[in-house]
Motif scaffolding. Structure first.
Motif, PDB file in Angstrom:
ATOM      1  N   GLY A 120       0.818  -1.207   0.000  1.00 21.62           N
ATOM      2  CA  GLY A 120       0.000   0.000   0.000  1.00 21.62           C
ATOM      3  C   GLY A 120       0.844   1.246   0.000  1.00 21.62           C
ATOM      4  N   GLY A 121       0.262   2.304  -0.475  1.00 17.08           N
ATOM      5  CA  GLY A 121       0.931   3.590  -0.535  1.00 17.08           C
ATOM      6  C   GLY A 121       0.139   4.513  -1.431  1.00 17.08           C
ATOM      7  N   LEU A 122       0.829   5.499  -1.972  1.00 21.22           N
ATOM      8  CA  LEU A 122       0.202   6.438  -2.887  1.00 21.22           C
ATOM      9  C   LEU A 122       0.572   6.076  -4.315  1.00 21.22           C
ATOM     10  N   VAL A 123      -0.388   6.218  -5.228  1.00 20.12           N
ATOM     11  CA  VAL A 123      -0.106   5.994  -6.638  1.00 20.12           C
ATOM     12  C   VAL A 123       0.773   7.152  -7.092  1.00 20.12           C
ATOM     13  N   GLU A 124       1.961   6.842  -7.564  1.00 24.59           N
ATOM     14  CA  GLU A 124       2.942   7.860  -7.929  1.00 24.59           C
ATOM     15  C   GLU A 124       2.477   8.660  -9.151  1.00 24.59           C
ATOM     16  N   GLU A 125       2.612   9.979  -9.037  1.00 28.15           N
ATOM     17  CA  GLU A 125       2.208  10.884 -10.127  1.00 28.15           C
ATOM     18  C   GLU A 125       2.996  10.578 -11.401  1.00 28.15           C
ATOM     19  N   GLY A 126       2.303  10.548 -12.537  1.00 23.30           N
ATOM     20  CA  GLY A 126       2.946  10.376 -13.833  1.00 23.30           C
ATOM     21  C   GLY A 126       3.302   8.947 -14.194  1.00 23.30           C
ATOM     22  N   THR A 127       2.890   7.967 -13.385  1.00 31.73           N
ATOM     23  CA  THR A 127       3.264   6.585 -13.681  1.00 31.73           C
ATOM     24  C   THR A 127       2.107   5.723 -14.163  1.00 31.73           C
ATOM     25  N   GLU A 166      -5.355  -5.102 -21.594  1.00 33.32           N
ATOM     26  CA  GLU A 166      -6.091  -5.117 -20.334  1.00 33.32           C
ATOM     27  C   GLU A 166      -5.207  -4.784 -19.145  1.00 33.32           C
ATOM     28  N   THR A 167      -3.890  -4.799 -19.315  1.00 29.80           N
ATOM     29  CA  THR A 167      -2.979  -4.583 -18.193  1.00 29.80           C
ATOM     30  C   THR A 167      -2.733  -3.095 -17.977  1.00 29.80           C
ATOM     31  N   ILE A 168      -2.862  -2.690 -16.730  1.00 34.75           N
ATOM     32  CA  ILE A 168      -2.608  -1.311 -16.319  1.00 34.75           C
ATOM     33  C   ILE A 168      -1.347  -1.326 -15.477  1.00 34.75           C
ATOM     34  N   ASP A 173     -13.431   2.823  -9.501  1.00 38.88           N
ATOM     35  CA  ASP A 173     -13.776   4.123 -10.089  1.00 38.88           C
ATOM     36  C   ASP A 173     -12.963   5.264  -9.496  1.00 38.88           C
ATOM     37  N   LEU A 174     -12.656   5.223  -8.218  1.00 38.09           N
ATOM     38  CA  LEU A 174     -11.963   6.325  -7.557  1.00 38.09           C
ATOM     39  C   LEU A 174     -10.444   6.198  -7.598  1.00 38.09           C
ATOM     40  N   PHE A 175      -9.937   5.254  -8.365  1.00 36.03           N
ATOM     41  CA  PHE A 175      -8.493   5.043  -8.456  1.00 36.03           C
ATOM     42  C   PHE A 175      -7.887   6.129  -9.343  1.00 36.03           C
ATOM     43  N   GLU A 176      -6.873   6.835  -8.827  1.00 34.99           N
ATOM     44  CA  GLU A 176      -6.186   7.858  -9.625  1.00 34.99           C
ATOM     45  C   GLU A 176      -4.819   8.156  -9.015  1.00 34.99           C
ATOM     46  N   GLU A 177      -4.011   8.887  -9.742  1.00 39.10           N
ATOM     47  CA  GLU A 177      -2.665   9.233  -9.282  1.00 39.10           C
ATOM     48  C   GLU A 177      -2.732  10.124  -8.048  1.00 39.10           C
ATOM     49  N   GLY A 178      -1.783   9.934  -7.142  1.00 38.36           N
ATOM     50  CA  GLY A 178      -1.707  10.735  -5.939  1.00 38.36           C
ATOM     51  C   GLY A 178      -2.648  10.300  -4.834  1.00 38.36           C
ATOM     52  N   GLN A 179      -3.392   9.226  -5.040  1.00 39.98           N
ATOM     53  CA  GLN A 179      -4.351   8.744  -4.054  1.00 39.98           C
ATOM     54  C   GLN A 179      -3.862   7.452  -3.414  1.00 39.98           C
ATOM     55  N   GLY A 180      -4.391   7.135  -2.245  1.00 40.18           N
ATOM     56  CA  GLY A 180      -4.023   5.922  -1.535  1.00 40.18           C
ATOM     57  C   GLY A 180      -4.609   4.691  -2.180  1.00 40.18           C
ATOM     58  N   MET A 181      -3.852   3.599  -2.108  1.00 39.44           N
ATOM     59  CA  MET A 181      -4.322   2.325  -2.628  1.00 39.44           C
ATOM     60  C   MET A 181      -3.678   1.187  -1.852  1.00 39.44           C
ATOM     61  N   VAL A 182      -4.327   0.036  -1.886  1.00 41.12           N
ATOM     62  CA  VAL A 182      -3.778  -1.198  -1.334  1.00 41.12           C
ATOM     63  C   VAL A 182      -4.010  -2.279  -2.382  1.00 41.12           C
ATOM     64  N   ILE A 209      -6.966  -4.727  -6.467  1.00 39.58           N
ATOM     65  CA  ILE A 209      -6.605  -3.343  -6.144  1.00 39.58           C
ATOM     66  C   ILE A 209      -7.788  -2.704  -5.413  1.00 39.58           C
ATOM     67  N   LEU A 210      -7.491  -2.078  -4.275  1.00 41.77           N
ATOM     68  CA  LEU A 210      -8.495  -1.330  -3.533  1.00 41.77           C
ATOM     69  C   LEU A 210      -8.077   0.133  -3.505  1.00 41.77           C
ATOM     70  N   ALA A 211      -9.041   1.029  -3.659  1.00 41.90           N
ATOM     71  CA  ALA A 211      -8.760   2.467  -3.638  1.00 41.90           C
ATOM     72  C   ALA A 211      -9.593   3.116  -2.545  1.00 41.90           C
ATOM     73  N   LYS A 212      -9.289   4.377  -2.296  1.00 42.84           N
ATOM     74  CA  LYS A 212     -10.044   5.119  -1.286  1.00 42.84           C
ATOM     75  C   LYS A 212     -11.522   5.141  -1.663  1.00 42.84           C
ATOM     76  N   HIS A 213     -12.384   5.315  -0.650  1.00 39.92           N
ATOM     77  CA  HIS A 213     -13.818   5.304  -0.948  1.00 39.92           C
ATOM     78  C   HIS A 213     -14.497   6.640  -0.688  1.00 39.92           C
ATOM     79  N   ASP A 214     -13.785   7.616  -0.182  1.00 33.89           N
ATOM     80  CA  ASP A 214     -14.329   8.965  -0.079  1.00 33.89           C
ATOM     81  C   ASP A 214     -13.175   9.956  -0.101  1.00 33.89           C
ATOM     82  N   GLU A 215     -13.464  11.198   0.169  1.00 32.13           N
ATOM     83  CA  GLU A 215     -12.464  12.249   0.013  1.00 32.13           C
ATOM     84  C   GLU A 215     -11.288  12.167   0.981  1.00 32.13           C
TER      85      GLU A 215
END
Length: 152
Positions: free
Chosen positions: A58-65, A72-74, A95-104, A119-125
């Motif tokens: 887990g961590g933050l999705v690195e900007e620009g990567t 189908e592979t991301i 749906d809420l997966f994006e750069e600079g956001q937390g993920m596990v 992949i799990l992403a944040k669920h609110d702000e």
């Protein structure tokens, strides 16, 4: 007669202990695949796990990567501020997966890339998984959102 009762009682206790040991072993064997340990990217970089070990990162999705659109592979990188680990995921991202956001992510570390099966992403702000916050705090890069009390 008294000796027979004592012998029977000892036999019952021994059978119960053996049954308890066997059931504990079977439960442990059944749960071995269901337990996934959490690692931060810096921990993975320091001591890479075996390719057969399933764990969570887990961590933050690195900007620009974040790279989409190659089949189908991301691919993207996850960081905790100290280290960065490349991630490959085949499937539909939340749906809420994006750069600079937390993920596990759950998966395996193979040939220098974390191959995620989930992949799990944040669920609110303001949500970020506790493990990610702890890893970011350990690295000294965690900043609580404006007006929010950081979880402990």
């Amino acid at each position: 007669m008294k000796g027979l009762k004592k012998k029977r009682r000892i036999q019952i206790i021994l059978v119960a202990v053996v049954a308890l040991a066997i059931s504990t072993a079977l439960i442990g064997y059944a749960m071995r695949d269901g337990i996934n340990f959490f690692m931060a990217p810096s921990q993975v970089a320091e001591a890479p796990p075996a390719p057969t070990e399933v764990f969570r990162i887990g961590g933050l999705v690195e900007e620009g990567t974040l790279v989409r659109g190659q089949g189908e592979t991301i691919t993207f990188s996850v960081t905790d501020g100290a280290a960065s680990v490349p991630v490959a995921y085949t499937g539909v991202l939340p749906d809420l997966f994006e750069e600079g956001q937390g993920m596990v992510g759950t998966g395996r570390y193979v040939n220098g890339t974390f191959e995620a099966s989930e992949i799990l992403a944040k669920h609110d702000e303001t949500y970020m998984p506790k493990e990610v916050i702890d890893a970011l705090k350990e690295q000294g890069v965690y900043e609580a959102p404006d007006g929010q009390v950081p979880p402990s």
